[in-house]
Design a protein around this motif. Structure first.
Motif, mmCIF file in Angstrom:
data_model
loop_
_atom_site.group_PDB
_atom_site.id
_atom_site.type_symbol
_atom_site.label_atom_id
_atom_site.label_comp_id
_atom_site.label_asym_id
_atom_site.label_seq_id
_atom_site.Cartn_x
_atom_site.Cartn_y
_atom_site.Cartn_z
ATOM 1 N N GLU A 249 -2.887 3.262 -9.426
ATOM 2 C CA GLU A 249 -3.146 1.875 -9.009
ATOM 3 C C GLU A 249 -3.690 1.801 -7.576
ATOM 4 O O GLU A 249 -3.730 0.732 -6.976
ATOM 5 N N GLY A 250 -4.048 2.961 -7.023
ATOM 6 C CA GLY A 250 -4.664 2.967 -5.695
ATOM 7 C C GLY A 250 -3.674 2.808 -4.552
ATOM 8 O O GLY A 250 -4.056 2.473 -3.431
ATOM 9 N N LEU A 251 -2.379 3.048 -4.814
ATOM 10 C CA LEU A 251 -1.374 2.965 -3.747
ATOM 11 C C LEU A 251 -1.163 4.344 -3.127
ATOM 12 O O LEU A 251 -1.646 5.341 -3.650
ATOM 13 N N GLU A 252 -0.425 4.382 -2.020
ATOM 14 C CA GLU A 252 -0.186 5.656 -1.331
ATOM 15 C C GLU A 252 1.301 6.015 -1.410
ATOM 16 O O GLU A 252 2.097 5.572 -0.579
ATOM 17 N N ALA B 210 6.905 -0.790 -0.117
ATOM 18 C CA ALA B 210 7.750 -0.895 -1.309
ATOM 19 C C ALA B 210 8.525 0.411 -1.485
ATOM 20 O O ALA B 210 8.138 1.448 -0.950
ATOM 21 N N VAL B 211 9.625 0.336 -2.257
ATOM 22 C CA VAL B 211 10.462 1.520 -2.506
ATOM 23 C C VAL B 211 10.738 1.622 -4.005
ATOM 24 O O VAL B 211 11.030 0.621 -4.660
ATOM 25 N N MET B 212 10.617 2.846 -4.545
ATOM 26 C CA MET B 212 10.986 3.092 -5.940
ATOM 27 C C MET B 212 12.143 4.090 -5.936
ATOM 28 O O MET B 212 11.989 5.235 -5.498
ATOM 29 N N VAL B 213 13.312 3.621 -6.379
ATOM 30 C CA VAL B 213 14.522 4.448 -6.372
ATOM 31 C C VAL B 213 14.583 5.223 -7.691
ATOM 32 O O VAL B 213 14.765 4.644 -8.756
ATOM 33 N N CYS B 214 14.409 6.538 -7.607
ATOM 34 C CA CYS B 214 14.351 7.381 -8.814
ATOM 35 C C CYS B 214 15.360 8.517 -8.718
ATOM 36 O O CYS B 214 15.080 9.655 -9.086
ATOM 37 N N SER B 215 16.565 8.195 -8.196
ATOM 38 C CA SER B 215 17.524 9.263 -7.903
ATOM 39 C C SER B 215 18.464 9.578 -9.061
ATOM 40 O O SER B 215 19.350 10.422 -8.938
ATOM 41 N N GLY B 216 18.302 8.871 -10.198
ATOM 42 C CA GLY B 216 19.082 9.209 -11.395
ATOM 43 C C GLY B 216 20.516 8.720 -11.361
ATOM 44 O O GLY B 216 20.992 8.213 -10.343
ATOM 45 N N PRO C 235 9.804 -9.074 -4.038
ATOM 46 C CA PRO C 235 10.143 -8.061 -5.057
ATOM 47 C C PRO C 235 9.480 -6.716 -4.751
ATOM 48 O O PRO C 235 8.516 -6.307 -5.381
ATOM 49 N N THR C 236 10.027 -6.007 -3.748
ATOM 50 C CA THR C 236 9.368 -4.761 -3.337
ATOM 51 C C THR C 236 10.276 -3.535 -3.451
ATOM 52 O O THR C 236 10.040 -2.531 -2.789
ATOM 53 N N ILE C 237 11.327 -3.634 -4.268
ATOM 54 C CA ILE C 237 12.123 -2.427 -4.536
ATOM 55 C C ILE C 237 12.384 -2.377 -6.038
ATOM 56 O O ILE C 237 12.639 -3.404 -6.664
ATOM 57 N N ALA C 238 12.269 -1.186 -6.626
ATOM 58 C CA ALA C 238 12.487 -1.031 -8.069
ATOM 59 C C ALA C 238 13.411 0.155 -8.298
ATOM 60 O O ALA C 238 13.292 1.185 -7.631
ATOM 61 N N VAL C 239 14.341 -0.010 -9.236
ATOM 62 C CA VAL C 239 15.241 1.085 -9.605
ATOM 63 C C VAL C 239 14.765 1.623 -10.954
ATOM 64 O O VAL C 239 14.736 0.884 -11.949
ATOM 65 N N ILE C 240 14.351 2.875 -10.981
ATOM 66 C CA ILE C 240 13.758 3.449 -12.195
ATOM 67 C C ILE C 240 14.752 4.387 -12.881
ATOM 68 O O ILE C 240 15.428 5.171 -12.234
ATOM 69 N N GLY C 241 14.817 4.292 -14.209
ATOM 70 C CA GLY C 241 15.629 5.234 -14.986
ATOM 71 C C GLY C 241 17.089 4.861 -15.111
ATOM 72 O O GLY C 241 17.885 5.643 -15.605
ATOM 73 N N ARG D 23 0.829 -1.206 0.000
ATOM 74 C CA ARG D 23 0.000 0.000 0.000
ATOM 75 C C ARG D 23 0.866 1.259 0.000
ATOM 76 O O ARG D 23 0.770 2.095 -0.862
ATOM 77 N N ARG D 24 1.753 1.343 0.990
ATOM 78 C CA ARG D 24 2.571 2.557 1.114
ATOM 79 C C ARG D 24 3.878 2.389 0.335
ATOM 80 O O ARG D 24 4.621 1.445 0.549
ATOM 81 N N VAL D 25 4.138 3.353 -0.545
ATOM 82 C CA VAL D 25 5.338 3.273 -1.381
ATOM 83 C C VAL D 25 6.193 4.530 -1.185
ATOM 84 O O VAL D 25 5.692 5.650 -1.276
#
Length: 496
Positions: free
Chosen positions: A24-27, A142-148, A365-371, A3-5
């Motif tokens: 997607e209804g997440l926070e 979950a964590v989405m890493v978007c730090s470039g 699988p609750t962490i994603a590295v974006i970009g 739920r919380r990302v």
């Protein structure tokens, strides 16, 4: 249940991640260490610690129809290639349109991301942040890493003997902002990438002489392509990708080199890449060949040694009275907030991510590295699709294969990278192949055959025309009602 990302960074990737979570209804809670969104594209007069930095005159290398968010086209009256200030304005409009700002916590630095003790059961993370000197800890599903990956400059001084004797000034291109203070000086720029070429061309208007040193050469492309159209609208098409996949390798390589040499012969300008057929990312610069032809930029091989006021190059030539050296030697990617660095670099200290996004060996699988990919295509739609895929994985709606299969997939792609780019550690991927792979997994890849039967006009545009981001909003989850019209009118906006 996720739920919380936590989203780390509010650049183009972080905004896409925040929006995807909301859809997607997440926070989502997005943490941004500066007081502005935009990341790399937010220009500041001084390079700031821990943040990406650009020079005043940076323009985009992708045109507006190819680099927009897939459900938010640029306004009709915008030019095809944009100055950073105009792109920053568009990014702000996007955040406003989708009401993302209230989910962002500005001036908040993420200092630590670590697994909770019960991670193998819950998949939860502890995120430690700092704001106004106060530390705060929160738990996220979950964590989405978007730090470039344009934050930590790579300054390989050890590779340049004698640099400690050099009496002139030297610095990384990250520190460069504008040309005026280099008026009348002799400047050496090391590195033939986009920054190195841009800075060399810009300095050539004020410096007494500019030297541009390259270790391995590079293909140089113009933004303005056949008949004056944007290069990417002509080059990045499904038809070309299909052709590249069915033609024999030798013919493919020959066509590639011929295409790259169509406007000028690279070897005559000292620019020819050492590995001619390598598909490593070309440099986009409309002015470099003419600056070389005018003699205001001189191409040199790699530096062998620095002396007090001169530089010795590998070919034995010496350049005297060099005042300034700019190291345009790229960046290294680091995630100092990750308590366990091996999560992202799980093998030989190399980035090891399934689909370029997900650490394959995690229990959950609750962490994603974006970009963290580079392709001949634009980053905004790539990050957008990565986020859509990652969120589906978080929710269990996109099933992952066993770890061994994920590792095999990573290895197979490493092999392809060696063949195509001459380097397995590169972040490069083939744009359309990569986008289609992610799109297929979440059911948003358009079927050209199906379209041929139901909407032949659109099918032809999708296959032969530019593979613009709107194609990934035609069907499936996240479908956008304006996608078809955006595809049919993309050339009108380009001409306008």
């Amino acid at each position: 249940m996720v739920r919380r990302v936590a989203v780390v960074g509010a650049g183009v990737s972080g905004l896409a991640a925040t929006k995807c979570c909301l859809e997607e209804g997440l926070e989502p809670t997005c943490f941004e260490q500066s007081e502005n969104i935009g990341g790399l594209w937010h220009y500041t007069d001084q390079a700031e610690e821990g943040r990406a930095s650009i020079y005043r005159t940076v323009f985009t290398n992708s045109c507006k129809e190819m680099m927009c968010y897939s459900d938010f086209p640029f306004p009709d009256d915008h030019p095809n290639y944009m100055h950073n200030a105009r792109l920053q304005h568009y990014i702000c409009k996007y955040a406003e349109h989708f009401d993302l700002l209230r989910h962002i916590r500005f001036k908040t630095l993420v200092t630590k991301v670590k697994k909770r003790p019960d991670f193998s059961v819950t998949g939860q993370w502890e995120v430690v942040t700092q704001r106004d000197g106060k530390e705060e800890t929160a738990v996220f599903d979950a964590v989405m890493v978007c730090s470039g990956h344009h934050v930590y400059p790579n300054l390989p001084l050890a590779e340049f003997p004698g640099i400690e004797k050099f009496k002139g000034c030297y610095f990384h291109s990250r520190e460069y902002k504008e040309p005026e203070k280099f008026r009348g000086k002799k400047v050496l720029v090391i590195g033939l990438g986009n920054s190195g070429s841009d800075i060399a061309v810009e300095l050539s208007t004020v410096a007494s002489q500019v030297y541009l040193s390259s270790r391995s050469g590079s293909w140089v492309m113009s933004r303005v392509w056949d008949n004056g159209y944007p290069w990417d609208m002509l080059v990045i098409t499904r038809f070309r990708t299909w052709l590249g996949n069915i033609l024999p390798g030798v013919l493919n390589d020959w066509l590639y080199v011929r295409g790259m040499n169509r406007f000028f012969k690279h070897e005559n300008f000292g620019l020819m890449p050492l590995n001619r057929t390598s598909r490593k990312e070309p440099v986009f610069n409309d002015d470099l060949p003419s600056r070389i032809a005018c003699g205001v930029v001189v191409i040199k091989p790699n530096v062998k040694e620095f002396r007090e006021t001169s530089v010795l190059f590998q070919d034995g030539t010496v350049q005297d009275d060099v005042d300034v050296v700019v190291f345009a030697t790229g960046y290294s990617y680091a995630y100092p907030f990750m308590e366990d660095d091996s999560i992202i670099k799980s093998r030989d200290n190399q980035i090891t991510l399934y689909k370029g996004i997900l650490p394959p060996q995690l229990e959950k699988p609750t962490i994603a590295v974006i970009g963290l990919v580079q392709s001949l295509g634009p980053i905004i739609p790539t990050a957008d699709l990565q986020c859509r895929w990652a969120v589906k994985v978080f929710q269990g709606q996109c099933t992952l294969p066993p770890v061994s299969e994920m590792m095999d997939d990573i290895d197979e792609k490493m092999g392809k990278k060696l063949k195509w780019y001459g380097n397995s550690t590169t972040l490069q991927a083939d744009y359309i192949t990569y986008m289609d792979e992610l799109a297929s997994a979440i059911g948003v890849k358009p079927s050209v055959l199906k379209l041929l039967l139901t909407d032949p006009q659109l099918a032809l545009k999708v296959f032969f025309g530019p593979c613009s981001p709107y194609q990934f909003r035609l069907v499936g989850p996240g479908k956008w009602s304006g996608a078809r019209k955006a595809i049919l009118t993309q050339w009108d906006r380009t001409l306008q």
